[in-house]
Design a protein around this motif. Structure first.
Motif, PDB file in Angstrom:
ATOM      1  N   ALA A 105       0.822  -1.211   0.000  1.00 46.35           N
ATOM      2  CA  ALA A 105       0.000   0.000   0.000  1.00 46.35           C
ATOM      3  C   ALA A 105       0.852   1.255   0.000  1.00 46.35           C
ATOM      4  CB  ALA A 105      -0.924  -0.001   1.218  1.00 46.35           C
ATOM      5  N   ILE A 106       2.044   1.155   0.579  1.00 51.83           N
ATOM      6  CA  ILE A 106       2.930   2.314   0.673  1.00 51.83           C
ATOM      7  C   ILE A 106       3.862   2.421  -0.526  1.00 51.83           C
ATOM      8  CG2 ILE A 106       4.818   3.331   2.020  1.00 51.83           C
ATOM      9  CD1 ILE A 106       3.451   2.105   4.520  1.00 51.83           C
ATOM     10  N   VAL A 107       4.470   1.307  -0.917  1.00 46.98           N
ATOM     11  CA  VAL A 107       5.501   1.372  -1.962  1.00 46.98           C
ATOM     12  C   VAL A 107       4.984   1.085  -3.361  1.00 46.98           C
ATOM     13  CG1 VAL A 107       7.291   0.756  -0.297  1.00 46.98           C
ATOM     14  CG2 VAL A 107       6.214  -1.040  -1.644  1.00 46.98           C
ATOM     15  N   LEU A 108       3.897   0.304  -3.489  1.00 51.54           N
ATOM     16  CA  LEU A 108       3.369  -0.027  -4.807  1.00 51.54           C
ATOM     17  C   LEU A 108       1.858  -0.245  -4.710  1.00 51.54           C
ATOM     18  CD1 LEU A 108       4.708  -0.314  -7.572  1.00 51.54           C
ATOM     19  CD2 LEU A 108       4.764  -2.786  -7.238  1.00 51.54           C
ATOM     20  N   PRO A 109       1.109   0.834  -4.468  1.00 52.68           N
ATOM     21  CA  PRO A 109      -0.324   0.702  -4.148  1.00 52.68           C
ATOM     22  C   PRO A 109      -1.173   0.062  -5.228  1.00 52.68           C
ATOM     23  CG  PRO A 109       0.283   3.006  -4.522  1.00 52.68           C
ATOM     24  CD  PRO A 109       1.554   2.232  -4.422  1.00 52.68           C
ATOM     25  N   ILE A 110      -0.732   0.068  -6.477  1.00 52.84           N
ATOM     26  CA  ILE A 110      -1.542  -0.529  -7.537  1.00 52.84           C
ATOM     27  C   ILE A 110      -1.754  -2.021  -7.275  1.00 52.84           C
ATOM     28  CG2 ILE A 110       0.401  -1.084  -9.040  1.00 52.84           C
ATOM     29  CD1 ILE A 110      -3.065   0.243 -10.124  1.00 52.84           C
ATOM     30  N   LEU A 111      -0.777  -2.664  -6.604  1.00 51.86           N
ATOM     31  CA  LEU A 111      -0.880  -4.091  -6.326  1.00 51.86           C
ATOM     32  C   LEU A 111      -1.863  -4.384  -5.198  1.00 51.86           C
ATOM     33  CD1 LEU A 111       2.807  -5.360  -6.669  1.00 51.86           C
ATOM     34  CD2 LEU A 111       0.952  -5.381  -8.342  1.00 51.86           C
ATOM     35  N   VAL A 112      -2.327  -3.342  -4.518  1.00 55.93           N
ATOM     36  CA  VAL A 112      -3.357  -3.525  -3.499  1.00 55.93           C
ATOM     37  C   VAL A 112      -4.605  -4.141  -4.124  1.00 55.93           C
ATOM     38  CG1 VAL A 112      -4.979  -2.264  -2.014  1.00 55.93           C
ATOM     39  CG2 VAL A 112      -2.542  -1.749  -1.927  1.00 55.93           C
ATOM     40  N   LEU A 113      -4.841  -3.843  -5.400  1.00 59.40           N
ATOM     41  CA  LEU A 113      -6.010  -4.403  -6.095  1.00 59.40           C
ATOM     42  C   LEU A 113      -5.976  -5.928  -6.085  1.00 59.40           C
ATOM     43  CD1 LEU A 113      -6.161  -1.948  -9.135  1.00 59.40           C
ATOM     44  CD2 LEU A 113      -7.694  -2.006  -7.152  1.00 59.40           C
ATOM     45  N   ILE A 114      -4.779  -6.502  -6.204  1.00 56.07           N
ATOM     46  CA  ILE A 114      -4.658  -7.963  -6.170  1.00 56.07           C
ATOM     47  C   ILE A 114      -5.034  -8.485  -4.787  1.00 56.07           C
ATOM     48  CG2 ILE A 114      -3.065  -9.904  -6.373  1.00 56.07           C
ATOM     49  CD1 ILE A 114      -1.491  -8.267  -8.404  1.00 56.07           C
ATOM     50  N   GLY A 115      -4.544  -7.791  -3.757  1.00 52.78           N
ATOM     51  CA  GLY A 115      -4.876  -8.183  -2.400  1.00 52.78           C
ATOM     52  C   GLY A 115      -6.366  -8.096  -2.127  1.00 52.78           C
ATOM     53  N   LEU A 116      -6.993  -7.045  -2.620  1.00 53.79           N
ATOM     54  CA  LEU A 116      -8.432  -6.889  -2.425  1.00 53.79           C
ATOM     55  C   LEU A 116      -9.210  -7.979  -3.160  1.00 53.79           C
ATOM     56  CD1 LEU A 116      -8.764  -3.004  -2.767  1.00 53.79           C
ATOM     57  CD2 LEU A 116      -8.772  -4.371  -0.670  1.00 53.79           C
ATOM     58  N   ALA A 117      -8.713  -8.350  -4.349  1.00 57.65           N
ATOM     59  CA  ALA A 117      -9.360  -9.438  -5.090  1.00 57.65           C
ATOM     60  C   ALA A 117      -9.250 -10.751  -4.316  1.00 57.65           C
ATOM     61  CB  ALA A 117      -8.725  -9.577  -6.468  1.00 57.65           C
ATOM     62  N   ALA A 118      -8.080 -10.982  -3.709  1.00 57.27           N
ATOM     63  CA  ALA A 118      -7.886 -12.200  -2.914  1.00 57.27           C
ATOM     64  C   ALA A 118      -8.810 -12.210  -1.702  1.00 57.27           C
ATOM     65  CB  ALA A 118      -6.428 -12.305  -2.467  1.00 57.27           C
ATOM     66  N   LEU A 119      -8.962 -11.063  -1.051  1.00 55.07           N
ATOM     67  CA  LEU A 119      -9.860 -10.972   0.096  1.00 55.07           C
ATOM     68  C   LEU A 119     -11.311 -11.220  -0.315  1.00 55.07           C
ATOM     69  CD1 LEU A 119      -8.423  -7.890   2.046  1.00 55.07           C
ATOM     70  CD2 LEU A 119      -8.504 -10.265   2.834  1.00 55.07           C
ATOM     71  N   THR A 120     -11.690 -10.705  -1.482  1.00 53.19           N
ATOM     72  CA  THR A 120     -13.050 -10.921  -1.978  1.00 53.19           C
ATOM     73  C   THR A 120     -13.306 -12.406  -2.241  1.00 53.19           C
ATOM     74  OG1 THR A 120     -13.068  -8.721  -3.007  1.00 53.19           O
ATOM     75  CG2 THR A 120     -14.693 -10.321  -3.785  1.00 53.19           C
ATOM     76  N   PHE A 121     -12.340 -13.057  -2.896  1.00 55.57           N
ATOM     77  CA  PHE A 121     -12.461 -14.495  -3.164  1.00 55.57           C
ATOM     78  C   PHE A 121     -12.567 -15.277  -1.855  1.00 55.57           C
ATOM     79  CE2 PHE A 121     -10.424 -18.661  -3.589  1.00 55.57           C
ATOM     80  CZ  PHE A 121     -11.181 -19.223  -4.601  1.00 55.57           C
ATOM     81  N   PHE A 122     -11.737 -14.904  -0.884  1.00 50.76           N
ATOM     82  CA  PHE A 122     -11.747 -15.582   0.407  1.00 50.76           C
ATOM     83  C   PHE A 122     -13.083 -15.391   1.110  1.00 50.76           C
ATOM     84  CE2 PHE A 122     -10.635 -15.612   5.023  1.00 50.76           C
ATOM     85  CZ  PHE A 122     -10.308 -16.952   5.111  1.00 50.76           C
ATOM     86  N   SER A 123     -13.662 -14.209   0.970  1.00 46.97           N
ATOM     87  CA  SER A 123     -14.967 -13.928   1.586  1.00 46.97           C
ATOM     88  C   SER A 123     -16.030 -14.862   1.040  1.00 46.97           C
ATOM     89  CB  SER A 123     -15.381 -12.470   1.330  1.00 46.97           C
ATOM     90  OG  SER A 123     -14.440 -11.567   1.859  1.00 46.97           O
ATOM     91  N   PHE A 124     -16.055 -15.037  -0.284  1.00 49.51           N
ATOM     92  CA  PHE A 124     -17.020 -15.951  -0.895  1.00 49.51           C
ATOM     93  C   PHE A 124     -16.810 -17.375  -0.383  1.00 49.51           C
ATOM     94  CE2 PHE A 124     -17.425 -12.697  -4.365  1.00 49.51           C
ATOM     95  CZ  PHE A 124     -18.796 -12.495  -4.212  1.00 49.51           C
ATOM     96  N   TRP A 125     -15.544 -17.781  -0.263  1.00 51.82           N
ATOM     97  CA  TRP A 125     -15.242 -19.125   0.220  1.00 51.82           C
ATOM     98  C   TRP A 125     -15.754 -19.317   1.635  1.00 51.82           C
ATOM     99  CZ3 TRP A 125     -12.368 -20.939   4.370  1.00 51.82           C
ATOM    100  CH2 TRP A 125     -12.127 -22.324   4.385  1.00 51.82           C
ATOM    101  N   VAL A 126     -15.523 -18.329   2.502  1.00 49.31           N
ATOM    102  CA  VAL A 126     -15.952 -18.423   3.900  1.00 49.31           C
ATOM    103  C   VAL A 126     -17.455 -18.585   3.998  1.00 49.31           C
ATOM    104  CG1 VAL A 126     -16.193 -17.126   6.060  1.00 49.31           C
ATOM    105  CG2 VAL A 126     -13.995 -17.178   4.875  1.00 49.31           C
ATOM    106  N   PHE A 127     -18.184 -17.733   3.284  1.00 47.59           N
ATOM    107  CA  PHE A 127     -19.636 -17.783   3.416  1.00 47.59           C
ATOM    108  C   PHE A 127     -20.234 -19.025   2.754  1.00 47.59           C
ATOM    109  CE2 PHE A 127     -18.856 -13.223   4.153  1.00 47.59           C
ATOM    110  CZ  PHE A 127     -19.441 -13.141   5.417  1.00 47.59           C
ATOM    111  N   ARG A 128     -19.600 -19.532   1.715  1.00 53.37           N
ATOM    112  CA  ARG A 128     -20.057 -20.791   1.123  1.00 53.37           C
ATOM    113  C   ARG A 128     -19.860 -21.934   2.106  1.00 53.37           C
ATOM    114  NH1 ARG A 128     -17.983 -22.415  -4.639  1.00 53.37           N
ATOM    115  NH2 ARG A 128     -19.318 -24.164  -4.054  1.00 53.37           N
ATOM    116  N   ARG A 129     -18.705 -21.969   2.775  1.00 49.64           N
ATOM    117  CA  ARG A 129     -18.438 -23.021   3.759  1.00 49.64           C
ATOM    118  C   ARG A 129     -19.410 -22.932   4.924  1.00 49.64           C
ATOM    119  NH1 ARG A 129     -15.513 -27.434   2.901  1.00 49.64           N
ATOM    120  NH2 ARG A 129     -14.972 -27.475   5.104  1.00 49.64           N
ATOM    121  N   ARG A 130     -19.691 -21.691   5.380  1.00 48.26           N
ATOM    122  CA  ARG A 130     -20.629 -21.531   6.491  1.00 48.26           C
ATOM    123  C   ARG A 130     -22.031 -22.004   6.102  1.00 48.26           C
ATOM    124  NH1 ARG A 130     -20.652 -16.034   9.689  1.00 48.26           N
ATOM    125  NH2 ARG A 130     -21.896 -17.392  11.031  1.00 48.26           N
ATOM    126  N   ASN A 131     -22.432 -21.675   4.876  1.00 49.25           N
ATOM    127  CA  ASN A 131     -23.756 -22.113   4.415  1.00 49.25           C
ATOM    128  C   ASN A 131     -23.837 -23.630   4.318  1.00 49.25           C
ATOM    129  OD1 ASN A 131     -24.757 -19.510   4.226  1.00 49.25           O
ATOM    130  ND2 ASN A 131     -24.161 -19.278   2.074  1.00 49.25           N
TER     131      ASN A 131
END
Length: 215
Positions: free
Chosen positions: A163-189
């Motif tokens: 986020a400090i040295v190369l913020p454009i790559l934050v988009l990749i991290g956010l995409a990974a978090l989004t994917f993980f969120s879907f996985w969590v809620f699918r497992r919970r369901n």
């Protein structure tokens, strides 16, 4: 745009671990030229501040890797992580970094915007993290807690630095978090559906046994 990505990445990092982004900014500002914090956040570079953050980080790192204790820690952190996320977004979005030499004035002149935005982002990430831990503990008999916690800590560190040295790559991290969120809620369901089916099957079995007994 980079100011938004920097703030967003730091706030998301705070959702995983409240102290890592604040400590990262403080250390980089004090010992490198990667980030120049605004005067209002100069306290992050203070030696006592860094020591306190390091101690709090050490406590959370240990607590978050012990089943049951990790849940209690998440309850407490429900208030801490959004606060840290608001501070991290505010500090990061108004700082000069290696990619932002002249940060825009919007966030500095509307201080409530980064604080609220950062708090909401951190709260959302914290919610996913807190929801995922029971799933991990249940499916691994608790042995997955240290692994999951270590991965979250590493993710927080990487997200903070990027986020400090190369913020454009934050988009990749956010995409990974989004994917993980879907996985969590699918497992919970799926777990909820399995419990419901087991409960229905047990109820049917009791009904059959009752009918046989009195039939």
């Amino acid at each position: 745009m980079f100011e938004v990505l920097t703030g967003t990445g730091l706030a998301a990092s705070a959702g995983l671990n409240a102290y890592i982004p604040l400590l990262t900014m403080g250390l980089l500002a004090r010992f490198t030229g990667a980030i120049d914090l605004p005067s209002g956040f100069a306290w992050l570079t203070n030696g006592w501040t860094l020591t306190i953050l390091a101690v709090l980080l050490a406590i959370e790192v240990v607590a978050d890797k012990i089943p049951v204790v990790d849940h209690l820690n998440d309850v407490v952190q429900t208030f801490v992580r959004p606060t840290a996320g608001g501070l991290a977004f505010d500090a990061g979005s108004t700082s000069e970094t290696v990619t932002v030499t002249d940060p825009g004035s919007f966030f500095s002149s509307h201080a409530w915007v980064p604080i609220v935005a950062g708090g909401l982002i951190a709260l959302g990430v914290h919610g996913v993290k807190a929801a995922s831990r029971p799933v991990v503990n249940a499916t691994t008999a608790g042995f997955g807690a240290p692994v999951a916690s270590t991965a979250e800590d590493l993710g927080s560190v990487i997200m903070s630095v990027l986020a400090i040295v190369l913020p454009i790559l934050v988009l990749i991290g956010l995409a990974a978090l989004t994917f993980f969120s879907f996985w969590v809620f699918r497992r919970r369901n799926k777990r909820r559906e399995a419990r419901d089916e087991a409960r229905d099957r047990e109820a049917r079995d009791r009904t059959v046994d009752t009918q046989r007994l009195f039939g």
